[in-house]
Design a protein around this motif. Structure first.
Motif, PDB file in Angstrom:
ATOM      1  N   GLN A 173       0.859  -1.119   0.018  1.00 24.69           N
ATOM      2  CA  GLN A 173      -0.030   0.023   0.071  1.00 24.69           C
ATOM      3  C   GLN A 173       0.983   1.011  -0.140  1.00 24.69           C
ATOM      4  O   GLN A 173       1.783   1.354   0.880  1.00 24.69           O
ATOM      5  CB  GLN A 173      -0.949   0.065   1.249  1.00 24.69           C
ATOM      6  N   PHE A 174       0.368   2.383  -0.785  1.00 26.30           N
ATOM      7  CA  PHE A 174       1.213   3.532  -0.777  1.00 26.30           C
ATOM      8  C   PHE A 174       0.277   4.693  -0.403  1.00 26.30           C
ATOM      9  O   PHE A 174      -0.974   4.831  -1.137  1.00 26.30           O
ATOM     10  CB  PHE A 174       1.772   3.767  -2.267  1.00 26.30           C
ATOM     11  N   VAL A 175       0.591   5.276   0.553  1.00 30.92           N
ATOM     12  CA  VAL A 175       0.108   6.589   1.093  1.00 30.92           C
ATOM     13  C   VAL A 175       0.916   7.994   0.747  1.00 30.92           C
ATOM     14  O   VAL A 175       2.043   7.947   1.201  1.00 30.92           O
ATOM     15  CB  VAL A 175      -0.620   6.566   2.536  1.00 30.92           C
ATOM     16  N   VAL A 176       0.647   8.457  -0.309  1.00 28.69           N
ATOM     17  CA  VAL A 176       1.526   9.535  -0.648  1.00 28.69           C
ATOM     18  C   VAL A 176       0.720  11.085  -0.424  1.00 28.69           C
ATOM     19  O   VAL A 176      -0.402  11.215  -0.675  1.00 28.69           O
ATOM     20  CB  VAL A 176       1.614   9.416  -2.110  1.00 28.69           C
ATOM     21  N   THR A 177       1.557  12.174   0.396  1.00 32.85           N
ATOM     22  CA  THR A 177       0.943  13.065   0.864  1.00 32.85           C
ATOM     23  C   THR A 177       1.408  14.236  -0.127  1.00 32.85           C
ATOM     24  O   THR A 177       2.183  13.848  -0.822  1.00 32.85           O
ATOM     25  CB  THR A 177       1.224  13.395   2.102  1.00 32.85           C
ATOM     26  N   THR A 233       4.558   5.302   3.445  1.00 31.22           N
ATOM     27  CA  THR A 233       3.953   6.816   3.632  1.00 31.22           C
ATOM     28  C   THR A 233       5.114   7.693   3.382  1.00 31.22           C
ATOM     29  O   THR A 233       6.355   7.288   3.752  1.00 31.22           O
ATOM     30  CB  THR A 233       3.375   6.876   5.001  1.00 31.22           C
ATOM     31  N   CYS A 234       4.824   8.510   2.435  1.00 28.64           N
ATOM     32  CA  CYS A 234       5.612   9.663   1.809  1.00 28.64           C
ATOM     33  C   CYS A 234       5.342  10.720   1.144  1.00 28.64           C
ATOM     34  O   CYS A 234       4.244  10.437   0.714  1.00 28.64           O
ATOM     35  CB  CYS A 234       6.798   9.003   0.972  1.00 28.64           C
ATOM     36  N   ALA A 235       6.063  11.520   0.955  1.00 27.76           N
ATOM     37  CA  ALA A 235       5.640  12.879   0.191  1.00 27.76           C
ATOM     38  C   ALA A 235       5.651  12.591  -1.447  1.00 27.76           C
ATOM     39  O   ALA A 235       6.669  11.961  -1.794  1.00 27.76           O
ATOM     40  CB  ALA A 235       6.258  14.113   0.721  1.00 27.76           C
ATOM     41  N   ASP A 236       4.764  13.192  -1.853  1.00 21.46           N
ATOM     42  CA  ASP A 236       4.828  13.239  -3.560  1.00 21.46           C
ATOM     43  C   ASP A 236       6.159  13.428  -4.104  1.00 21.46           C
ATOM     44  O   ASP A 236       6.501  12.496  -4.824  1.00 21.46           O
ATOM     45  CB  ASP A 236       3.641  14.026  -4.077  1.00 21.46           C
ATOM     46  N   ALA A 269      16.050   7.347   1.692  1.00 18.25           N
ATOM     47  CA  ALA A 269      14.649   7.954   2.094  1.00 18.25           C
ATOM     48  C   ALA A 269      14.167   7.655   3.511  1.00 18.25           C
ATOM     49  O   ALA A 269      13.585   8.356   4.330  1.00 18.25           O
ATOM     50  CB  ALA A 269      13.544   7.818   1.233  1.00 18.25           C
ATOM     51  N   PHE A 270      14.218   6.104   3.984  1.00 12.67           N
ATOM     52  CA  PHE A 270      13.918   5.560   5.056  1.00 12.67           C
ATOM     53  C   PHE A 270      14.779   6.205   6.240  1.00 12.67           C
ATOM     54  O   PHE A 270      14.185   6.538   7.044  1.00 12.67           O
ATOM     55  CB  PHE A 270      13.963   4.260   5.123  1.00 12.67           C
ATOM     56  N   MET A 271      15.838   6.195   5.988  1.00  8.69           N
ATOM     57  CA  MET A 271      16.815   6.757   7.058  1.00  8.69           C
ATOM     58  C   MET A 271      16.880   7.892   7.367  1.00  8.69           C
ATOM     59  O   MET A 271      17.151   8.447   8.589  1.00  8.69           O
ATOM     60  CB  MET A 271      18.304   6.272   6.543  1.00  8.69           C
ATOM     61  N   LEU A 272      16.509   8.860   6.379  1.00 10.06           N
ATOM     62  CA  LEU A 272      16.057  10.253   6.755  1.00 10.06           C
ATOM     63  C   LEU A 272      14.913  10.558   7.090  1.00 10.06           C
ATOM     64  O   LEU A 272      14.461  11.683   7.379  1.00 10.06           O
ATOM     65  CB  LEU A 272      16.438  11.022   5.321  1.00 10.06           C
ATOM     66  N   GLY A 273      14.082   9.431   7.450  1.00  6.89           N
ATOM     67  CA  GLY A 273      12.517   9.891   7.882  1.00  6.89           C
ATOM     68  C   GLY A 273      11.580  10.298   6.695  1.00  6.89           C
ATOM     69  O   GLY A 273      10.573  10.789   7.129  1.00  6.89           O
ATOM     70  N   LYS A 274      12.055  10.125   5.483  1.00 10.28           N
ATOM     71  CA  LYS A 274      11.313  10.706   4.409  1.00 10.28           C
ATOM     72  C   LYS A 274      10.184   9.454   4.016  1.00 10.28           C
ATOM     73  O   LYS A 274       9.398   9.879   3.184  1.00 10.28           O
ATOM     74  CB  LYS A 274      12.179  11.274   3.401  1.00 10.28           C
ATOM     75  N   LEU A 275      10.445   8.492   4.188  1.00 12.33           N
ATOM     76  CA  LEU A 275       9.721   7.086   4.023  1.00 12.33           C
ATOM     77  C   LEU A 275       9.379   6.470   5.104  1.00 12.33           C
ATOM     78  O   LEU A 275      10.358   6.099   5.894  1.00 12.33           O
ATOM     79  CB  LEU A 275      10.474   6.206   3.031  1.00 12.33           C
ATOM     80  N   ARG A 276       8.226   6.286   5.522  1.00 14.90           N
ATOM     81  CA  ARG A 276       7.822   5.520   6.795  1.00 14.90           C
ATOM     82  C   ARG A 276       7.140   4.005   6.155  1.00 14.90           C
ATOM     83  O   ARG A 276       6.355   4.119   5.186  1.00 14.90           O
ATOM     84  CB  ARG A 276       6.761   6.162   7.527  1.00 14.90           C
ATOM     85  N   ASP A 299       5.117   0.677   7.457  1.00 10.75           N
ATOM     86  CA  ASP A 299       4.468  -0.069   8.572  1.00 10.75           C
ATOM     87  C   ASP A 299       3.950  -1.133   8.023  1.00 10.75           C
ATOM     88  O   ASP A 299       3.669  -1.616   6.798  1.00 10.75           O
ATOM     89  CB  ASP A 299       3.091   0.704   8.904  1.00 10.75           C
ATOM     90  N   GLY A 300       3.851  -2.344   8.876  1.00  6.77           N
ATOM     91  CA  GLY A 300       3.663  -3.817   8.584  1.00  6.77           C
ATOM     92  C   GLY A 300       4.733  -4.589   8.311  1.00  6.77           C
ATOM     93  O   GLY A 300       5.790  -4.359   9.014  1.00  6.77           O
ATOM     94  N   ASP A 301       4.982  -5.421   7.454  1.00  2.00           N
ATOM     95  CA  ASP A 301       6.093  -6.506   7.155  1.00  2.00           C
ATOM     96  C   ASP A 301       7.189  -6.092   6.537  1.00  2.00           C
ATOM     97  O   ASP A 301       7.125  -5.738   5.369  1.00  2.00           O
ATOM     98  CB  ASP A 301       5.108  -7.681   6.325  1.00  2.00           C
ATOM     99  N   MET A 302       8.137  -5.841   7.405  1.00  3.16           N
ATOM    100  CA  MET A 302       9.432  -5.083   6.842  1.00  3.16           C
ATOM    101  C   MET A 302      10.128  -5.951   5.902  1.00  3.16           C
ATOM    102  O   MET A 302      10.811  -5.395   4.845  1.00  3.16           O
ATOM    103  CB  MET A 302      10.296  -4.679   7.973  1.00  3.16           C
ATOM    104  N   MET A 303      10.068  -7.142   6.015  1.00  3.24           N
ATOM    105  CA  MET A 303      10.777  -8.107   5.061  1.00  3.24           C
ATOM    106  C   MET A 303      10.099  -8.059   3.570  1.00  3.24           C
ATOM    107  O   MET A 303      10.627  -7.939   2.684  1.00  3.24           O
ATOM    108  CB  MET A 303      10.813  -9.820   5.721  1.00  3.24           C
ATOM    109  N   LEU A 304       8.810  -7.912   3.753  1.00  5.48           N
ATOM    110  CA  LEU A 304       7.938  -7.888   2.297  1.00  5.48           C
ATOM    111  C   LEU A 304       8.218  -6.367   1.912  1.00  5.48           C
ATOM    112  O   LEU A 304       8.583  -6.465   0.673  1.00  5.48           O
ATOM    113  CB  LEU A 304       6.438  -8.061   2.702  1.00  5.48           C
ATOM    114  N   ALA A 305       8.430  -5.527   2.564  1.00  2.00           N
ATOM    115  CA  ALA A 305       8.855  -4.091   2.396  1.00  2.00           C
ATOM    116  C   ALA A 305      10.103  -4.137   1.476  1.00  2.00           C
ATOM    117  O   ALA A 305      10.164  -3.377   0.387  1.00  2.00           O
ATOM    118  CB  ALA A 305       8.678  -3.076   3.299  1.00  2.00           C
ATOM    119  N   MET A 306      10.951  -4.902   1.928  1.00  2.00           N
ATOM    120  CA  MET A 306      12.451  -4.677   1.139  1.00  2.00           C
ATOM    121  C   MET A 306      12.336  -5.651  -0.097  1.00  2.00           C
ATOM    122  O   MET A 306      13.293  -4.982  -0.864  1.00  2.00           O
ATOM    123  CB  MET A 306      13.343  -5.566   2.357  1.00  2.00           C
TER     124      MET A 306
END
Length: 103
Positions: A26-30, A61-64, A80-87, A89-96
Motif C-alpha cells: 500500500q502507498f499513501v502519498v501526501t 507513507t511518503c511525500a509526493d 529516504a527511510f533513514m532520513l525519515g522521508k519514507l515510513r 508499517d507492517g511486514d518489513m521483510m516484504l517491504a524490502m
C-alpha cells in the motif's frame, strides 16, 4: 514520470517485475500530488489499484516529491527511510522486496 499518479499509471501499462515478491504493498502519498495506491502481487499477475486495499502486507507513507525521487532513482529508498522521508508499517521483510522497483 513527474507525479505519483503518472508513476502508478505507468505501472498499470507496464507492471513492474517484482520477482518473487508476493504480497500487497500500500502507498499513501501526501502533498498536492498525493493519493493512495496499492500493488497486489499475490496472484498470477500484478494488480495496480487506486485507493486503499483491504489487507495490505505493508504500507509505505511518503511525500509526493519523495516518491518521484525514489521512482526515478535520484533518491535511494534506503536513504529516504533513514532520513525519515519514507515510513514503512507492517511486514518489513516484504517491504524490502520492493527495492528492485524503488531503488
Amino acid at each position: 514520470m513527474s507525479t505519483p499518479r503518472e508513476i502508478f499509471e505507468g505501472f498499470v501499462q507496464n507492471p513492474p517485475d517484482l520477482g518473487t515478491a508476493k504480497g500487497v504493498f500500500q502507498f499513501v502519498v501526501t502533498g498536492d500530488d498525493g493519493g493512495k495506491w496499492y500493488v497486489d502481487s499475490t496472484g498470477d499477475t500484478v494488480v495496480i489499484g487506486d485507493g486503499m486495499h483491504d489487507d495490505p502486507g505493508c504500507t509505505f507513507t511518503c511525500a509526493d516529491k519523495d516518491l518521484v525521487a525514489m521512482a526515478t532513482g535520484s533518491m535511494p529508498s534506503q536513504m529516504a527511510f533513514m532520513l525519515g522521508k519514507l515510513r514503512v508499517d507492517g511486514d518489513m521483510m516484504l517491504a524490502m522486496q520492493l527495492q528492485s522497483v524503488f531503488g
